[in-house]
Motif scaffolding. Structure first.
Motif, mmCIF file in Angstrom:
data_model
loop_
_atom_site.group_PDB
_atom_site.id
_atom_site.type_symbol
_atom_site.label_atom_id
_atom_site.label_comp_id
_atom_site.label_asym_id
_atom_site.label_seq_id
_atom_site.Cartn_x
_atom_site.Cartn_y
_atom_site.Cartn_z
ATOM 1 N N UNK A 20 1.723 9.843 8.145
ATOM 2 C CA UNK A 20 2.227 8.606 8.716
ATOM 3 C C UNK A 20 1.343 7.398 8.518
ATOM 4 N N UNK A 21 0.126 7.606 8.006
ATOM 5 C CA UNK A 21 -0.794 6.495 7.774
ATOM 6 C C UNK A 21 -0.365 5.699 6.549
ATOM 7 N N UNK A 22 -0.745 4.421 6.467
ATOM 8 C CA UNK A 22 -0.378 3.637 5.285
ATOM 9 C C UNK A 22 -1.073 4.144 4.031
ATOM 10 N N UNK A 23 -0.458 3.887 2.907
ATOM 11 C CA UNK A 23 -1.066 4.207 1.620
ATOM 12 C C UNK A 23 -2.304 3.354 1.398
ATOM 13 N N UNK A 24 -3.287 3.930 0.743
ATOM 14 C CA UNK A 24 -4.462 3.151 0.380
ATOM 15 C C UNK A 24 -4.121 2.284 -0.831
ATOM 16 N N UNK A 25 -4.460 1.013 -0.763
ATOM 17 C CA UNK A 25 -4.150 0.062 -1.828
ATOM 18 C C UNK A 25 -5.410 -0.212 -2.643
ATOM 19 N N UNK A 26 -5.330 0.072 -3.935
ATOM 20 C CA UNK A 26 -6.416 -0.226 -4.869
ATOM 21 C C UNK A 26 -5.914 -1.340 -5.786
ATOM 22 N N UNK A 27 -6.485 -2.512 -5.692
ATOM 23 C CA UNK A 27 -5.998 -3.679 -6.432
ATOM 24 C C UNK A 27 -6.440 -3.598 -7.894
ATOM 25 N N UNK A 28 -5.498 -3.342 -8.785
ATOM 26 C CA UNK A 28 -5.773 -3.109 -10.200
ATOM 27 C C UNK A 28 -6.257 -4.381 -10.885
ATOM 28 N N UNK A 245 -1.955 9.746 -1.693
ATOM 29 C CA UNK A 245 -2.822 9.027 -0.766
ATOM 30 C C UNK A 245 -2.883 7.533 -1.008
ATOM 31 N N UNK A 246 -2.680 7.095 -2.252
ATOM 32 C CA UNK A 246 -2.769 5.676 -2.530
ATOM 33 C C UNK A 246 -2.277 5.338 -3.906
ATOM 34 N N UNK A 247 -2.173 4.027 -4.162
ATOM 35 C CA UNK A 247 -1.721 3.519 -5.460
ATOM 36 C C UNK A 247 -2.712 2.514 -6.010
ATOM 37 N N UNK A 248 -2.997 2.634 -7.270
ATOM 38 C CA UNK A 248 -3.645 1.562 -8.025
ATOM 39 C C UNK A 248 -2.518 0.686 -8.541
ATOM 40 N N UNK A 249 -2.499 -0.585 -8.143
ATOM 41 C CA UNK A 249 -1.339 -1.429 -8.397
ATOM 42 C C UNK A 249 -1.732 -2.832 -8.824
ATOM 43 N N UNK A 250 -0.888 -3.415 -9.673
ATOM 44 C CA UNK A 250 -1.038 -4.816 -10.061
ATOM 45 C C UNK A 250 -0.503 -5.763 -8.986
ATOM 46 N N UNK A 251 0.181 -5.212 -7.984
ATOM 47 C CA UNK A 251 0.816 -6.027 -6.951
ATOM 48 C C UNK A 251 0.284 -5.642 -5.563
ATOM 49 N N UNK A 252 -1.007 -5.843 -5.364
ATOM 50 C CA UNK A 252 -1.598 -5.391 -4.099
ATOM 51 C C UNK A 252 -1.069 -6.118 -2.877
ATOM 52 N N UNK A 253 -0.804 -7.411 -2.993
ATOM 53 C CA UNK A 253 -0.307 -8.148 -1.829
ATOM 54 C C UNK A 253 1.063 -7.624 -1.408
ATOM 55 N N UNK A 254 1.933 -7.367 -2.396
ATOM 56 C CA UNK A 254 3.266 -6.851 -2.084
ATOM 57 C C UNK A 254 3.182 -5.456 -1.479
ATOM 58 N N UNK A 255 2.279 -4.631 -2.009
ATOM 59 C CA UNK A 255 2.137 -3.284 -1.457
ATOM 60 C C UNK A 255 1.575 -3.328 -0.037
ATOM 61 N N UNK A 256 0.656 -4.242 0.230
ATOM 62 C CA UNK A 256 0.153 -4.385 1.597
ATOM 63 C C UNK A 256 1.301 -4.732 2.554
ATOM 64 N N UNK A 257 2.188 -5.640 2.123
ATOM 65 C CA UNK A 257 3.334 -6.006 2.950
ATOM 66 C C UNK A 257 4.303 -4.851 3.121
#
Length: 268
Positions: A20-28, A245-257
């Motif tokens: 239930x915890x949020x995904x970890x966001x790794x800003x690519x 557990x998390x995503x390495x993403x080009x869209x970190x702000x959108x994933x945070x939202x």
């Protein structure tokens, strides 16, 4: 009788996601959809979005200085030309690394690893550091020296496609968490994770989807699973349900939202 004391191995933070915890966001490469990748501006975009971990690519210049650049050449992301390893740090420092993205970013530079670490110290954030392409031991040691020299061991996570890089980092800095990048899955991800003493196993989205059951086995071994490079909500939802557990993403702000919205929807 003398007794030889053997130091216990350092205890590392777990990167396993609680249910239930949020995904970890790794800003690519930082906030690379909104600013020129691997620059101070890109780091700041990710930081302002509330991202704790900024992913970066590190390679040496001709004179051995670790700099932050993804490609083997400077052609795509600067106004220069040629392989990064054929240019000195002084030559790289003069390149414009922002105008290619948008005129507003003219004058952004290719950061040295030292300057990026300094920015994190001054402004906040942690670093997912990819040792990019081939490196001799001396180059890996220089990277580790930069991390140690700035007291950043607790704020840097090292990853690479090359297991040898990770073995060298383990020897030089056993306190640093390690992640193995993969574009295709190993026959036995758990075995290689144990051999390399990994904190995380980080496959591409395509590779993970060929055998999503590996997440259960890796979690049982205490190894987190982060997927690259995932940029759309449909994939976020499916892979979150798969237990990664998390995503390495080009869209970190959108994933945070998206993370925040998902948490609100699941709240009682």
């Amino acid at each position: 009788m003398s007794v030889t004391l053997i130091a216990a191995p350092p205890v590392q933070e777990s990167f396993l996601r609680e249910p239930g915890a949020p995904l970890l966001v790794w800003a690519h490469r930082g906030g690379s959809s909104s600013a020129p990748e691997n620059t101070a501006a890109s780091d700041e975009v990710a930081r302002r979005a509330g991202v704790e971990w900024i992913e970066t690519d590190v390679q040496p210049t001709k004179d051995g200085v670790p700099v932050v650049l993804h490609d083997e050449t400077v052609d795509r992301t600067t106004n220069g030309t040629g392989p990064i390893r054929s240019l000195t740090a002084a030559q790289v420092a003069k390149l414009d690394a922002g105008s290619w993205f948008a005129p507003a970013f003219a004058g952004q530079r290719v950061p040295t690893l030292a300057s990026q670490l300094g920015g994190l110290l001054a402004r906040g954030g942690n670093l997912l550091l990819e040792i990019k392409n081939e490196h001799p031991l001396e180059s890996v040691a220089r990277i580790v020296d930069e991390i140690h020299g700035r007291g950043m061991s607790k704020r840097v996570f090292v990853q690479s496609f090359d297991p040898q890089h990770l073995r060298w980092v383990r020897e030089l800095a056993p306190e640093l968490p390690l992640g193995l990048l993969r574009s295709t899955l190993d026959p036995d991800p758990v075995a290689i994770a144990k051999d390399l003493e990994l904190t995380a196993y980080n496959p591409s989205e395509h590779a993970f989807r060929t055998r999503p059951g590996i997440v259960t086995d890796l979690h049982a071994a205490g190894v987190a699973v982060n997927i690259w490079t995932v940029d759309n909500p449909t994939s976020w939802a499916a892979l979150e349900q798969a237990g990664v557990d998390g995503f390495i993403t080009n869209r970190p702000a959108e994933l945070m939202g998206w993370n925040a919205a998902l948490g609100l929807l699941r709240a009682p």
